[in-house]
Design an enzyme around this catalytic site. Structure first.
Site, PDB file in Angstrom:
ATOM      1  N   GLY A 141      55.674  58.233  34.536  1.00 27.98           N
ATOM      2  CA  GLY A 141      55.854  57.846  33.137  1.00 27.98           C
ATOM      3  C   GLY A 141      55.181  58.861  32.219  1.00 27.98           C
ATOM      4  N   HIS A 142      53.915  59.187  32.519  1.00 27.36           N
ATOM      5  CA  HIS A 142      53.210  60.204  31.728  1.00 27.36           C
ATOM      6  C   HIS A 142      53.944  61.550  31.824  1.00 27.36           C
ATOM      7  CE1 HIS A 142      49.651  57.563  32.954  1.00 27.36           C
ATOM      8  NE2 HIS A 142      49.598  57.523  31.641  1.00 27.36           N
TER       9      HIS A 142
ATOM     10  N   ASP B  94      54.548  51.174  25.978  1.00 25.02           N
ATOM     11  CA  ASP B  94      53.581  50.545  25.062  1.00 25.02           C
ATOM     12  C   ASP B  94      54.220  50.548  23.677  1.00 25.02           C
ATOM     13  OD1 ASP B  94      51.093  50.370  26.908  1.00 25.02           O
ATOM     14  OD2 ASP B  94      51.862  52.385  27.184  1.00 25.02           O
TER      15      ASP B  94
END
Ligand code: AMP
Length: 280
Positions: A39-40, A152
């Site tokens: 994801g990062h 997020d």
């Protein structure tokens, strides 16, 4: 690719960014708390469109509202640096607590409205901590673009608002959520799940997909939400902080799917808080 330079001091970071800006180069920043996963790395890949890329790793104590959570948060700096070596990353900025919050630090950045619900309501002070550190990282990095994950989603909205309200000349770029093959949204906190809990974790995304489907077929959150909550509890989750349908733009509450709806959930599994959101 060469290994990125590890920078720990603000003076060193400033010297580099000043040089880049003088040369007319664009700078992208990817703020993280480390324990990097795909994801990062998808954000880093997106940031490669800039001439220079800074990945920041800082486990920000101000955004933890629970001391055990801060203590247990995974820290894997060496592995993180190794993962970044195959990307076009110029600098990994790893400030320590004193660099970010020196003695006498007294400023708090607080974004109103968007932070009153969801994780803002469930984790008092969390978004002030996020807004404060992100404002600092925006200013420290002198970046033109900052890359954040939709994983997020509320945070993405908050930092977009923050940059706009404070006239920080940075474009906030949102990137889609990356998932494991079984649907679980990737998260550094997944490392804290035992093998047994890891097997149960994808139920969150599965239940959310079913609720989204029910909403598309004309169902209401009042009905679908209660069933979904019961399914999560029966499937091993210990509690549900929220499971709500909200407008993706201003996060106001909705009961039925009309355009722009997004489903948000946070639930606890064996002491680990998992969050997810999907477009409806
Ligand atoms: P964190 O290290 O958890 O603070 O996350 C750093 C950045 O990575 C934030 O912008 C997150 O939204 C983003 N991120 C975390 N998990 C994912 C994911 N599964 N997919 C996309 N972005 C993510």
């Amino acid at each position: 690719m060469t290994a990125p330079r590890i920078v720990r001091s603000l003076a060193e970071l400033r010297a580099l960014t000043a040089q880049w800006r003088r040369a007319g180069e664009t700078i992208g920043v990817v703020p993280t708390m480390g324990a990097l996963h795909q994801g990062h790395l998808s954000l880093v890949r997106a940031a490669e469109e800039c001439d220079r890329v800074i990945v920041t790793i800082f486990v920000n104590p101000k955004q933890f509202n629970n001391p055990d959570d801060l203590e247990n948060y995974p820290r894997t700096e060496e592995e993180d640096a190794a993962k970044l070596a195959s990307f076009k990353v110029d600098v990994v900025y790893v400030p320590d607590g004193d660099t970010m919050y020196p003695q006498g630090f007294a400023t708090n950045v607080s974004v109103g409205g968007l932070t009153e619900m969801l994780c803002g309501a469930a984790r008092p002070g969390h978004f002030d901590g996020v807004a404060t550190v992100v404002a600092k990282l925006f200013l420290q990095s002198q970046a033109d673009r900052a890359y954040f994950g939709e994983k997020d989603y509320q945070q993405l909205q908050v930092v977009t608002r923050l940059a706009k309200d404070l006239d920080i000349p940075i474009e906030v770029v949102g990137c889609p959520t990356i998932r494991e093959e079984d649907g679980l949204a990737m998260s550094s906190r997944n490392l804290l799940l035992s093998d047994r809990s890891r097997i149960k974790a994808p139920l969150l995304a599965e239940v959310m997909e079913d609720v989204a489907e029910g909403l598309r077929s004309g169902g209401t959150m009042a009905d679908l939400g209660a069933q979904a909550q019961a399914r999560l509890l029966a499937g091993g989750f210990t509690s549900v902080d929220y499971l709500e349908l909200r407008h993706g733009s201003d996060l106001t509450l909705m009961n039925e799917a009309t355009s722009g709806g997004r489903l948000f959930a946070a639930a606890w599994l064996a002491g680990v808080r998992l969050i997810d959101n999907i477009a409806v």
